[in-house]
Enzyme design. Structure first.
Site, PDB file in Angstrom:
ATOM      1  N   GLY C 256       8.748  -3.034   1.058  1.00 23.33           N
ATOM      2  CA  GLY C 256       9.748  -3.532   2.051  1.00 23.33           C
ATOM      3  C   GLY C 256       9.629  -2.424   3.409  1.00 23.33           C
ATOM      4  O   GLY C 256       9.437  -2.888   4.511  1.00 23.33           O
ATOM      5  N   PHE C 257       9.830  -1.060   2.963  1.00 24.13           N
ATOM      6  CA  PHE C 257       9.564   0.080   3.970  1.00 24.13           C
ATOM      7  C   PHE C 257      10.541  -0.135   5.262  1.00 24.13           C
ATOM      8  O   PHE C 257       9.946   0.278   6.234  1.00 24.13           O
ATOM      9  CB  PHE C 257       8.028  -0.088   4.503  1.00 24.13           C
ATOM     10  CG  PHE C 257       7.054  -0.035   3.196  1.00 24.13           C
ATOM     11  CD1 PHE C 257       7.228   0.781   2.484  1.00 24.13           C
ATOM     12  CD2 PHE C 257       6.130  -1.119   3.279  1.00 24.13           C
ATOM     13  CE1 PHE C 257       6.050   0.893   1.238  1.00 24.13           C
ATOM     14  CE2 PHE C 257       5.418  -1.226   2.195  1.00 24.13           C
ATOM     15  CZ  PHE C 257       5.386  -0.388   0.762  1.00 24.13           C
ATOM     16  N   GLY C 485       9.203  -1.283  -5.615  1.00 26.33           N
ATOM     17  CA  GLY C 485       8.031  -0.493  -5.934  1.00 26.33           C
ATOM     18  C   GLY C 485       8.469   0.936  -6.148  1.00 26.33           C
ATOM     19  O   GLY C 485       7.547   1.673  -6.717  1.00 26.33           O
ATOM     20  N   ARG C 647      17.034  16.556  -8.369  1.00 28.31           N
ATOM     21  CA  ARG C 647      16.617  16.085  -9.771  1.00 28.31           C
ATOM     22  C   ARG C 647      15.852  14.915  -9.505  1.00 28.31           C
ATOM     23  O   ARG C 647      16.032  14.321  -8.827  1.00 28.31           O
ATOM     24  CB  ARG C 647      17.940  15.642 -10.336  1.00 28.31           C
ATOM     25  CG  ARG C 647      17.529  15.111 -11.873  1.00 28.31           C
ATOM     26  CD  ARG C 647      18.846  14.399 -12.255  1.00 28.31           C
ATOM     27  NE  ARG C 647      19.933  15.539 -12.756  1.00 28.31           N
ATOM     28  CZ  ARG C 647      20.072  16.080 -13.863  1.00 28.31           C
ATOM     29  NH1 ARG C 647      19.121  15.846 -14.939  1.00 28.31           N
ATOM     30  NH2 ARG C 647      20.993  16.874 -14.007  1.00 28.31           N
ATOM     31  N   PRO C 651       9.465  11.719 -13.252  1.00 31.47           N
ATOM     32  CA  PRO C 651       8.180  12.188 -12.366  1.00 31.47           C
ATOM     33  C   PRO C 651       7.189  11.535 -12.285  1.00 31.47           C
ATOM     34  O   PRO C 651       6.515  11.611 -11.084  1.00 31.47           O
ATOM     35  CB  PRO C 651       7.912  13.719 -13.426  1.00 31.47           C
ATOM     36  CG  PRO C 651       9.003  13.669 -14.220  1.00 31.47           C
ATOM     37  CD  PRO C 651       9.811  12.054 -14.311  1.00 31.47           C
ATOM     38  N   GLY C 721      16.307  12.277  -2.983  1.00 32.50           N
ATOM     39  CA  GLY C 721      15.572  10.880  -2.703  1.00 32.50           C
ATOM     40  C   GLY C 721      13.996  11.542  -2.511  1.00 32.50           C
ATOM     41  O   GLY C 721      13.699  12.424  -1.735  1.00 32.50           O
ATOM     42  N   VAL C 722      13.205  10.526  -2.658  1.00 32.60           N
ATOM     43  CA  VAL C 722      11.805  10.774  -2.473  1.00 32.60           C
ATOM     44  C   VAL C 722      11.093   9.672  -1.637  1.00 32.60           C
ATOM     45  O   VAL C 722       9.563   9.732  -1.595  1.00 32.60           O
ATOM     46  CB  VAL C 722      10.813  10.965  -3.819  1.00 32.60           C
ATOM     47  CG1 VAL C 722      11.582  12.316  -4.554  1.00 32.60           C
ATOM     48  CG2 VAL C 722      10.970   9.910  -4.630  1.00 32.60           C
ATOM     49  N   GLU C 724      10.719   8.500   1.441  1.00 33.57           N
ATOM     50  CA  GLU C 724      10.027   8.834   2.872  1.00 33.57           C
ATOM     51  C   GLU C 724       9.510   9.782   2.978  1.00 33.57           C
ATOM     52  O   GLU C 724       8.792  10.070   4.045  1.00 33.57           O
ATOM     53  CB  GLU C 724      11.320   8.295   3.737  1.00 33.57           C
ATOM     54  CG  GLU C 724      11.705   6.835   3.549  1.00 33.57           C
ATOM     55  CD  GLU C 724      12.892   6.320   4.040  1.00 33.57           C
ATOM     56  OE1 GLU C 724      13.092   6.140   5.506  1.00 33.57           O
ATOM     57  OE2 GLU C 724      13.926   6.698   3.686  1.00 33.57           O
TER      58      GLU C 724
END
Lengths: 180, 363, 758
Positions: C256-257, C485, C647, C651, C721-722, C724
């Site tokens: 989506g992005f 994704g 958190r 991973p 959050g990771v 972006e």
């Protein structure tokens, strides 16, 4: 100009009646036969999402006029593994997190299967990167894809080695007059 | 895609008959034609599918040592063929530097010869293009022409030929075999595409309507360069991109002297640019930086930018030519590099024959 | 990789209970829950649907950027075999909402054949419906539009520059602190530089696709969306039907992005088409149709002015951006705002202006504002470090922000120092020569090292979830989350299992359907935090209800414990004071004669925490580039990033998201650019052959390290959050490495060979 095609897809014979000769192999697979695992990402041979094996070779099915593939054998992602077992490439893709959204994945997997069959990269990551560069991944799972193909190569080599060992043992036993 | 008739002739004779139909287009691998049909650039009334014609899918070594490559030979099959790898390794390297593995499996040699330019204005039916519709004008003028020609262009057209394969084929003097209903003829690869002329003449492949390319023949003489030939390709990403500039160089070196040289450039003109002046300049010279620099300068002597934004290609092409010659002189690698034709492929030693060339702080 | 993370403090859960703890399933590097579906081709994307009686629709894209459509050859199109209907402004059925209205701040104007005006190339101007895809495509060609074209306005000279109060989604366009001019005047070193970034298009591998069907006044949509439940109200408003009449099924999104979060004109046309012909209609964008009506990253021109004292500490930071938008709407890439929160400076000014061009309206594209803005900021910081004669990392450490430079608030957590250390060590940064052009590889190619800091906010939106414990001890968690994704089906399920206190294999996780509780939006890197909080709370609520039953039941070994005196794990409730006394969920429900208990939960930011803390994920990216000294070809030979993002739920998946973002940084720095014809405004490279994104061979080595970070303020789960952050920092790191390799400062993206060629 209606025409009828005969395709063997994943080992199964298909008769496809077309009203005209325009559909590509990709659109026949997806919209006529209903095998939607093969994806359309660009429809112009520029992304690799539609990769299938056509008579054993990886190709962009979006640029194959279906009429010209009449009589061909096609392997799609749906035909790669049977009975719930995964092909080593599929298993390696999961373990190496070689995808995110999964849209390009069927094409990546089929391309990797084709690449390993071509047998020109071995486990060399640089050759694998080059050989997989026809498959775009916008999530950019490339590190995982390269690792997965290396991993699958190693697994297939190991399995091949075991098969060779088995054959050798069988031959030994045969030479020594033992039952196989 | 428009409606069309689809015919699959069984023989070359039948194919020539079918292809003579006014709206006919010949389909082999389809990787270019089907793409052009989707873009609306090609709207054939009839597709003549020659992909299964007998006798056009073989690579054979002729009695005189020439290698005859059937027009339907796939690009990948060409690059893998032992005779081609042995006699013309730069051909194999160029093929493997082009497109993607999937496209190379399907694309044919004949189709590669006829591959259309990648000029964006050619590929866009809403734009005027002398190459697509002769005399209609050229909307690329005034648009982005960064990748356009610096040699052999005219006001009518400054598009480039996108092929990698044709560059070493042109360098090595390969010949195109063409069949027509009136018989066969031959044209050198280097001259197969005519250059743009005046009055909206964009040039194009020398193939009359109804003719079919049946083979490309590498002369026996190509093999003398096998030990020292390379293809170098500069592009915007590391793989799966058309050449901004490329060069095929092949040298026959004996006792420290160049007995004969072949050089052709890609991405600079409407056809693979065989640099005869450079070849002549190299003959009899020692294979050193000065000779390569002089040869590259000779190759680019007539170059001029076709737009404000592509003057850099002249200097770049010159350097790519020097690089290709330099690498060729080091010898053909025993194994195809992992990144064929790439400047990031490992070489035997440092690749910097010319002076440091960056702006900014010198070392 | 992180070690086991400490459990969540249950006291901070908004409406949870003491019974469940995160950390049994969450935190594990599980492989993807949908992995098997995705590698076997059985994951169903929108375009894979083929309901009975379905027709195909193809819309016609305008080939001019400004003017009017004067003619469409409808007869020719309709005469083509297989064509069923043609929709133009003349016969387009009415919509209940004006496509040009902006009923809420996030609404964008869309093009749904409301008139004959063309306002950007690629705008839909008609739609053809046919029995086959091929017939629809050819019908679209045969419409052969004629135009009254006006000159396109595609640059600063022809477009209108305008003042704005808003940048991005409702962010102030101006921030000022201290006296920037005085700070610059007092500086020992000053740097001023101008950077440009081009229009970029998301180009998810899955083109926008929809299968629309009407059942009476119910609208059934198979389509990829980053906000399934939220989108129902949006779509319903165009048709005058209640939101509950719209069902959106979006089990898998092929990337989506930011491009699949909003209503678009073509989507509305497909819905209209289905109503017009009374049959389901499938419409899938061609790749070139991804360049126009689905948003993009707007072009920017940014100017940075930095002043630094002799010791390298910033005295002023001035970041202004001119952001390009459409002629008819207002989204501005908030590039300068990327400088709000990164470096300490006594004087700061971040300001935006807008530029109107004849392009489609831009929108959010992975790290909107942060990607473009941090590219410029990190380059300018590198130039300032050079001006001060300092190592780029030392320079950044000298300007480390201990509190948020924008608000003065403490950070909720900030392990950026640890990121610098971890990434620098892994990369081998120490010993890097200060001057450029000092390093070569063994082939004589130029090698350079550069770095950049990464930062991204960690917002939360709003989400709801439902959790059920069944009589057999299994659990169900329901939420209309989006799997695009990032791994929602895996990571959210891990949180869900912990929320219910059961093993992952006992959980049925249901998602991707708008009829489920509203999972909010997968955007802003806030989906895991928001949906995860809702899910965990819902699970905890279900367990609390179960505990109530158990502690009141004399037959239960838990009888008599207080409700908070029991805890859940492995599908059992245990007494806290005597863990040997326990009982399975199944036994509790069985004795109570219940088939299930259900809990509900919400996820949202605690307003008090939001007021008191500044909340960001941080990171550091180090890049090595190799450049051919003569031919100027570039390869990013190594990227190492380290990120602290609270958190980490999974991973394995988080690492992939981060490396994916970093590779976007390679594309931003070296490849991605839309080339518009300056006269027609038409994107001339609207395909993957022309619009380059990185291929596998461009990515020889990319590594993302996860730096442990505990955050008790962002939310009870400690999740940031990771999605972006990976792209931020990386662009600058690559450009700075290019300078270090070549001595050439690159200020225009993407980098072109001719910039480096002498």
């Amino acid at each position: 100009m209606p025409l009828t095609l005969h395709l063997t897809v994943n080992g199964e014979a298909h008769r496809v009646d077309l009203t005209d000769p325009r559909p590509t192999l990709l659109d026949v697979l997806r919209e006529r036969i209903g095998l939607t695992g093969t994806k359309k990402g660009c429809d112009r041979g520029q992304c690799g999402a539609c990769t299938v094996l056509l008579d054993g070779q990886r190709v962009n099915s979006c640029l194959v006029l279906a009429a010209s593939a009449d009589g061909a054998e096609v392997t799609t992602i749906e035909g790669l593994s049977a009975d719930g077992a995964l092909h080593p490439v599929q298993a390696a893709f999961i373990e190496n997190d070689a995808f995110q959204c999964g849209f390009c994945t069927p094409g990546q997997v089929m391309s990797a299967v084709g690449l390993l069959a071509e047998g020109e990269t071995g486990g060399d990551p640089e050759r694998i990167r080059e050989g997989m560069s026809g498959n775009l991944c916008r999530c950019a799972a490339y590190p995982g894809i390269t690792a997965a193909v290396m991993d699958a190569f190693a697994r297939m080599e190991a399995a091949e080695g075991e098969r060779a060992d088995d054959r050798a043992r069988t031959e030994d036993r045969a030479r020594q007059g033992e039952p196989a | 895609m428009n409606l069309f008739d689809y015919v699959r002739p069984a023989t070359l004779g039948e194919a020539l008959g079918a292809a003579a139909h006014p709206g006919a287009a010949v389909l082999a691998g389809g990787t270019n034609l089907v793409d052009l049909m989707k873009a609306g650039v090609a709207r054939p009334e009839r597709i003549v599918d020659i992909s299964r014609l007998p006798g056009l899918s073989e690579i054979e070594t002729l009695e005189d040592g020439a290698i005859r490559i059937g027009a339907l030979v796939g690009n990948a099959a060409l690059a893998r063929h032992p005779a081609v790898k042995a006699a013309a390794p730069a051909v194999a390297e160029a093929v493997l530097a082009g497109a993607s593995a999937q496209l190379r499996n399907k694309a044919s040699v004949g189709g590669n010869l006829l591959q259309a330019t990648r000029c964006a204005y050619f590929g866009d039916p809403a734009s005027a293009c002398n190459r697509r519709v002769p005399g209609s004008g050229c909307d690329a003028k005034g648009g982005d022409r960064r990748g356009h020609a610096v040699l052999g262009w005219s006001d009518a057209c400054s598009a480039t030929n996108p092929s990698d394969l044709l560059v070493p084929l042109a360098a090595l003097g390969a010949v195109v075999e063409i069949a027509g209903q009136d018989g066969t003829r031959e044209v050198p690869v280097a001259e197969f595409h005519t250059l743009p002329g005046a009055d909206g003449d964009a040039g194009g492949p020398q193939l009359r309507h109804g003719e079919i390319v049946t083979a490309v023949r590498l002369p026996a003489d190509a093999a003398r360069f096998a030990a020292a030939s390379r293809y170098v390709k500069v592009r915007e990403r590391t793989s799966f991109a058309f050449a901004l500039v490329s060069a095929a160089a092949a040298l026959d070196i004996e006792d420290g002297t160049i007995r004969a040289a072949r050089l052709a450039l890609g991405g600079v003109a409407a056809r693979p640019w065989r640099a005869a002046e450079a070849e002549a300049a190299l003959t009899g010279k020692a294979p050193d930086a000065a000779a390569f620099q002089a040869a590259a300068e000779a190759a680019m002597a007539q170059a001029r930018p076709s737009a404000e934004d592509n003057a850099f290609k002249i200097a770049l092409a010159l350097r790519v030519a020097v690089r290709a010659l330099t690498l060729a002189a080091k010898g053909t690698p025993e194994r195809m590099p992992a990144l064929p034709a790439s400047v990031f492929a490992p070489t035997l030693s440092a690749p910097s024959p010319s002076a440091p060339s960056f702006q900014g702080t010198a070392r | 990789m992180t070690d086991m993370i400490e459990p969540v403090s249950p006291d901070t859960l908004a409406n949870g209970s003491a019974h469940v703890r995160l950390g049994s399933n969450a935190g594990q590097p599980l492989t993807r829950a949908d992995g098997r579906l995705k590698v076997t081709g059985r994951a169903t994307f929108a375009a894979d649907n083929r309901p009975d009686g379905m027709l195909y629709a193809v819309y016609v894209s305008a080939t001019i950027a400004r003017g009017r459509v004067t003619h469409l050859d409808v007869d020719a199109a309709k005469a083509h075999p297989g064509v069923v209907e043609v929709m133009t402004p003349a016969n387009r059925p009415p919509l209940a909402r004006d496509p040009d209205a902006k009923p809420h701040p996030f609404a964008l104007k869309v093009d749904a054949l409301q008139n004959d005006r063309v306002r950007y190339a690629g705008q839909p101007i008609a739609l053809v419906i046919a029995e086959t895809l091929e017939a629809a495509a050819e019908g679209a060609v045969l419409l052969a539009p004629a135009y009254a074209a006006e000159p396109a306005r595609m640059d600063e000279a022809t477009g209108e520059i305008f003042a704005t109060e808003i940048a991005g989604f409702g962010n102030p366009a101006l921030f000022e602190k201290g006296d920037v001019e005085a700070g610059l005047a007092a500086a020992a070193r000053r740097v001023e530089a101008r950077y440009t970034t081009p229009a970029q298009y998301h180009n998810a591998m899955e083109p926008h696709a929809i299968v629309a069907a009407w059942e009476g006044d119910r609208l059934i949509l198979d389509m990829p969306t980053q906000a399934p439940a939220l989108s129902t109200a949006e779509f319903a408003s165009f048709f005058g039907i209640p939101p509950q009449n719209v069902l959106v099924r979006s089990p898998f999104i092929g990337g989506g992005f930011g491009s699949k979060a909003f209503a678009t004109g073509p989507y509305l046309l497909a819905m209209l088409a289905a109503r017009m012909v009374g049959r389901p209609v499938k419409m899938v964008h061609r790749r070139d149709q991804q360049f126009g009506p689905v948003g993009h990253r707007g072009a920017t021109r940014q100017t940075l002015r930095l002043g630094a004292a002799a010791d390298g500490r910033l005295t002023a930071l001035d970041h202004t951006a001119l952001s390009t938008t459409s002629s008819f709407d207002d989204f501005l890439e908030p590039a300068a705002n990327a400088s709000h929160n990164m470096y300490a400076s006594p004087a700061m000014r971040m300001a935006h202006q807008g530029l109107r061009n004849d392009v489609g309206t831009p929108g959010a594209m992975r790290a909107p504002g942060e990607a473009t803005g941090s590219a410029a900021l990190e380059c300018a910081m590198d130039e300032a470090a050079e001006a001060c004669g300092m190592d780029p990392l030392a320079f950044r450490l000298a300007n480390y922000a201990e509190t948020d430079p924008q608000t003065g608030r403490p950070f909720s957590s900030k392990a950026l120092r640890e990121c610098y250390t971890a990434a620098a060590e892994r990369f081998g940064w120490s010993g890097r020569p200060l001057a450029p052009r000092q390093m070569r590889d063994d082939e004589g190619r130029l090698v350079g090292w550069g770095m950049g800091s990464a930062l991204f906010p960690c917002p939360m939106f709003e989400a709801e979830a439902r959790a059920t414990i069944h009589a057999d001890g299994t659990g169900t968690v329901e939420i209309s989350a989006s799997e695009m994704g990032q791994g929602a089906l895996t990571a959210l399920a891990q949180i869900a299992a912990d929320g219910l206190g059961i093993d992952g294999d006992r959980l049925d996780f249901r998602s991707g359907d708008s009829s489920l509780p509203n999972g909010g939006i997968a955007g802003g890197s806030g989906h895991t935090a928001t949906a995860g909080s809702a899910i965990f709370t819902a699970g905890a609520d279900a367990v609390r209800r179960l505990a109530e039953i158990a502690v009141a039941d004399e037959a239960s070994p838990l009888f008599g414990a207080s409700n908070s005196g029991v805890e859940a794990r492995g599908g059992r409730l245990h007494r806290v004071d005597d863990p040997s006394r326990s009982e399975t969920y199944a036994a509790i429900l069985s004795r109570a004669g219940l088939s299930s208990v259900t809990g509900e939960g919400k996820g949202a930011r605690d307003p008090a925490a939001a007021e008191s803390r500044a909340m960001f994920s941080h990171g550091a990216v180090f890049a090595e580039v190799t450049v051919d000294p003569d031919l100027a070809q570039i390869r990013v030979t190594r990227l190492v990033g380290a990120f602290a993002a609270g958190r980490i739920v999974n991973p394995r998946l988080a690492t992939s998201q981060l490396t994916g973002g970093m590779i976007w940084g390679i594309g931003f720095a070296l490849h991605e650019e839309t080339v518009y014809d300056p006269r027609t405004g038409r994107p001339m490279n609207a395909d993957f052959a022309g619009y380059h994104v990185p291929v596998n061979a461009d990515v020889p080595s990319v590594e993302a390290l996860l730096v442990e970070e505990t955050d008790r303020h962002v939310n009870a789960l400690g999740i940031k959050g990771v999605g972006e952050i990976g792209i931020t920092g990386t662009v600058g790191a690559i450009a700075n490495a290019l300078w270090h390799a070549t001595g050439v400062r690159v200020r225009d993206f993407p980098v072109k060979m001719e910039t480096l060629l002498g």
